[in-house]
Design a protein around this motif. Structure first.
Motif, PDB file in Angstrom:
ATOM      1  N   GLU A 116     -26.064  19.842  17.297  1.00  0.00           N
ATOM      2  CA  GLU A 116     -26.127  19.232  18.633  1.00  0.00           C
ATOM      3  C   GLU A 116     -25.121  18.089  18.760  1.00  0.00           C
ATOM      4  O   GLU A 116     -24.521  17.898  19.825  1.00  0.00           O
ATOM      5  CB  GLU A 116     -27.542  18.743  18.912  1.00  0.00           C
ATOM      6  N   GLN A 117     -24.908  17.343  17.666  1.00  0.00           N
ATOM      7  CA  GLN A 117     -23.896  16.283  17.694  1.00  0.00           C
ATOM      8  C   GLN A 117     -22.501  16.865  17.892  1.00  0.00           C
ATOM      9  O   GLN A 117     -21.687  16.327  18.653  1.00  0.00           O
ATOM     10  CB  GLN A 117     -23.952  15.475  16.395  1.00  0.00           C
ATOM     11  N   LEU A 118     -22.218  17.982  17.209  1.00  0.00           N
ATOM     12  CA  LEU A 118     -20.917  18.621  17.377  1.00  0.00           C
ATOM     13  C   LEU A 118     -20.773  19.167  18.790  1.00  0.00           C
ATOM     14  O   LEU A 118     -19.691  19.065  19.399  1.00  0.00           O
ATOM     15  CB  LEU A 118     -20.749  19.753  16.363  1.00  0.00           C
ATOM     16  N   VAL A 162     -17.656  36.672  -0.028  1.00  0.00           N
ATOM     17  CA  VAL A 162     -18.751  36.248   0.849  1.00  0.00           C
ATOM     18  C   VAL A 162     -18.161  35.671   2.123  1.00  0.00           C
ATOM     19  O   VAL A 162     -17.293  34.805   2.073  1.00  0.00           O
ATOM     20  CB  VAL A 162     -19.647  35.183   0.178  1.00  0.00           C
ATOM     21  N   SER A 163     -18.616  36.174   3.262  1.00  0.00           N
ATOM     22  CA  SER A 163     -18.252  35.601   4.560  1.00  0.00           C
ATOM     23  C   SER A 163     -19.537  35.362   5.331  1.00  0.00           C
ATOM     24  O   SER A 163     -20.447  36.192   5.310  1.00  0.00           O
ATOM     25  CB  SER A 163     -17.338  36.544   5.351  1.00  0.00           C
ATOM     26  N   LEU A 164     -19.591  34.223   6.026  1.00  0.00           N
ATOM     27  CA  LEU A 164     -20.789  33.847   6.760  1.00  0.00           C
ATOM     28  C   LEU A 164     -20.510  33.712   8.242  1.00  0.00           C
ATOM     29  O   LEU A 164     -19.389  33.438   8.668  1.00  0.00           O
ATOM     30  CB  LEU A 164     -21.339  32.511   6.230  1.00  0.00           C
ATOM     31  N   SER A 165     -21.559  33.912   9.031  1.00  0.00           N
ATOM     32  CA  SER A 165     -21.517  33.598  10.463  1.00  0.00           C
ATOM     33  C   SER A 165     -22.564  32.524  10.718  1.00  0.00           C
ATOM     34  O   SER A 165     -23.364  32.191   9.829  1.00  0.00           O
ATOM     35  CB  SER A 165     -21.822  34.844  11.303  1.00  0.00           C
ATOM     36  N   GLY A 166     -22.559  31.976  11.919  1.00  0.00           N
ATOM     37  CA  GLY A 166     -23.533  30.962  12.267  1.00  0.00           C
ATOM     38  C   GLY A 166     -22.861  29.678  12.719  1.00  0.00           C
ATOM     39  O   GLY A 166     -21.628  29.571  12.715  1.00  0.00           O
ATOM     40  N   PRO A 167     -23.655  28.674  13.107  1.00  0.00           N
ATOM     41  CA  PRO A 167     -23.085  27.403  13.585  1.00  0.00           C
ATOM     42  C   PRO A 167     -22.167  26.738  12.565  1.00  0.00           C
ATOM     43  O   PRO A 167     -21.154  26.142  12.934  1.00  0.00           O
ATOM     44  CB  PRO A 167     -24.332  26.548  13.846  1.00  0.00           C
ATOM     45  N   GLU A 168     -22.517  26.846  11.283  1.00  0.00           N
ATOM     46  CA  GLU A 168     -21.716  26.194  10.249  1.00  0.00           C
ATOM     47  C   GLU A 168     -20.340  26.851  10.125  1.00  0.00           C
ATOM     48  O   GLU A 168     -19.322  26.160  10.012  1.00  0.00           O
ATOM     49  CB  GLU A 168     -22.455  26.238   8.903  1.00  0.00           C
ATOM     50  N   GLN A 218     -18.584  21.291   5.647  1.00  0.00           N
ATOM     51  CA  GLN A 218     -18.871  21.166   4.228  1.00  0.00           C
ATOM     52  C   GLN A 218     -20.112  21.936   3.821  1.00  0.00           C
ATOM     53  O   GLN A 218     -20.188  22.475   2.715  1.00  0.00           O
ATOM     54  CB  GLN A 218     -19.006  19.689   3.849  1.00  0.00           C
ATOM     55  N   ALA A 219     -21.105  22.008   4.716  1.00  0.00           N
ATOM     56  CA  ALA A 219     -22.306  22.791   4.403  1.00  0.00           C
ATOM     57  C   ALA A 219     -21.941  24.258   4.206  1.00  0.00           C
ATOM     58  O   ALA A 219     -22.410  24.914   3.268  1.00  0.00           O
ATOM     59  CB  ALA A 219     -23.331  22.636   5.521  1.00  0.00           C
ATOM     60  N   SER A 234     -31.986  23.820   9.694  1.00  0.00           N
ATOM     61  CA  SER A 234     -32.116  22.472   9.142  1.00  0.00           C
ATOM     62  C   SER A 234     -30.953  21.572   9.550  1.00  0.00           C
ATOM     63  O   SER A 234     -31.015  20.357   9.361  1.00  0.00           O
ATOM     64  CB  SER A 234     -32.229  22.532   7.617  1.00  0.00           C
ATOM     65  N   HIS A 235     -29.896  22.164  10.097  1.00  0.00           N
ATOM     66  CA  HIS A 235     -28.724  21.411  10.532  1.00  0.00           C
ATOM     67  C   HIS A 235     -28.694  21.232  12.048  1.00  0.00           C
ATOM     68  O   HIS A 235     -27.645  20.921  12.617  1.00  0.00           O
ATOM     69  CB  HIS A 235     -27.436  22.119  10.088  1.00  0.00           C
TER      70      HIS A 235
END
Length: 413
Positions: A181-183, A218-224, A265-266, A175-176
């Motif tokens: 793509e802007q980044l 909690v640790s996350l991976s991904g574009p965010e 922030q997301a 959804s982001h």
């Protein structure tokens, strides 16, 4: 002037005015706790490592990775001087009263140095020490899980985070796509993202969403998550006066930076402000803050201290905000963003009607003030906005939150 810039200026004027909001006649300020993020630090990665994520090289810092920079310390001292002016005008502080302030910091170089920089501006000429739990120890206020004061259910924390993402982190991240793509266009310096292939480069587009096992709850991976580290480094380099144009970067300005912060922030909101996570990570420090404001069982500092400064991290403020369901927005930043030196300020007031209330604010320097290391005064203050505490705040200009009610809200959470 761009429309967005005009809107930002109007919003800045309104928010700055709120920092100079006059208390009703007869109200008396009794105590203040400032929960602050550390000041501008060096990026956590080297310029060479950051260069793997961009088409242009990165500015260098004058200190080791993660350390408070010289300019960072200077800007925190400016914030301390502003608070000194503000709370002297409110009658809380008096010149030469060194015992009126107390400083506590997490055990990292940047937080300890930040507390020391606050002291230079807030209590100049005083020898106030910076208090910590001691080198090599985990502070229960900042690291309650590592310190062993709480034992959250990690599987439940992951489930709570996944639930907020609709049970599908991949779909949540998709959804982001526009912001990713802007980044990519910003970092790879092409006209529009996604940019052409760039062999050897790390790209947000290529990061796979998911959970990462590690010490954190909690640790996350991904574009965010990828963007979070990179854009924080952008913010730090910008605020430290880095010469992006001299290194060949194009389009690095306040508008562009504000847009890049969205993904950070997301990720922060999902990882740290999810209620179960915030409960586990912020319950201890929020309780200590309330005890300090209201002479509870475990206050920070001596009873005579009228102003307590706690120097922590952006994650510290994020989990406290998540626990109390507080929201804020300052112009030039994303909702709930926490820039270097920004703070949640909790003030205890005795109203003329005899009721003791907490008035909370979120305060911090604008991107322009950071970049220019602008001196701060009551006439030219940092950005500031009152913060509403759901379940406690009332329909008053400063969102008065009765102390007794705040204790009930915190107990429930």
């Amino acid at each position: 002037m761009r429309l967005s810039a005009r809107i930002a200026l109007v919003a800045a004027a309104l928010l700055s005015a709120s920092s100079a909001w006059a208390a009703p006649v007869g109200d008396r300020l009794e105590k203040v706790v400032i929960l602050s993020r550390h000041g501008v630090r060096a990026a956590m990665s080297t310029p060479e490592r950051l260069g793997e994520a961009s088409a242009r090289p990165w500015p260098r810092f004058d200190v080791p990775p993660g350390h408070l920079t010289a300019r960072g310390g200077q800007m925190i001292t400016l914030m301390g001087d502003y608070y000194r002016q503000l709370y002297t005008s409110e009658g809380l502080l008096k010149a030469g009263d060194c015992g009126a302030a107390y400083y506590w910091a997490n055990v990292t170089q940047r937080t300890i140095a930040t507390a020391g920089a606050y002291a230079k501006g807030l209590t100049p000429g005083c020898a106030n020490p910076v208090n910590t739990v001691g080198e090599g120890k985990d502070d229960p206020m900042f690291e309650p899980v590592k310190a062993g004061v709480v034992s959250p259910d990690k599987a439940l924390a992951h489930a709570a985070v996944a639930g907020r993402a609709g049970g599908d982190l991949t779909a949540w991240s998709a959804s982001h796509r526009q912001e990713v793509e802007q980044l990519d266009a910003f970092l790879m310096q092409c006209a529009k993202g996604p940019c052409p292939p760039a062999p050897g480069k790390r790209r947000a587009l290529d990061a796979k969403p998911g959970f990462v096992e590690g010490e954190e709850l909690v640790s996350l991976s991904g574009p965010e998550a990828f963007a979070s580290g990179v854009t924080e480094s952008l913010l730090m380099a910008w605020a430290d006066g880095g010469d992006f144009a001299g290194l060949g970067w194009k389009g690095v300005d306040e508008d562009a930076l504000t847009r890049t912060f969205f993904l950070h922030q997301a990720e922060f909101d999902l990882r740290l402000r999810t209620p179960y996570v915030a409960q586990a990570l912020a319950g201890n420090i929020t309780g200590r803050i309330l005890d300090t404001l209201d002479a509870g069982e475990a206050p920070l500092g001596p009873s005579g201290a009228k102003l307590v400064v706690i120097a922590g991290h952006d994650g510290t403020l994020a989990v406290v905000g998540g626990l109390l369901r507080m929201e804020w927005t300052l112009p030039g930043y994303q909702p709930n963003q926490i820039q270097p030196g920004a703070a949640l300020v909790f003030e205890r007031w005795l109203r003329a009607d005899g009721v003791r209330v907490i008035r909370a604010r979120f305060t911090g320097q604008s991107l322009g003030q950071l970049r220019a290391a602008t001196p701060l005064t009551l006439a030219a203050p940092p950005l500031s906005t009152p913060v509403f505490i759901p379940g406690c705040s009332t329909a008053t200009p400063a969102f008065d939150c009765p102390v007794a009610r705040l204790r009930e809200v915190l107990a429930k959470r």
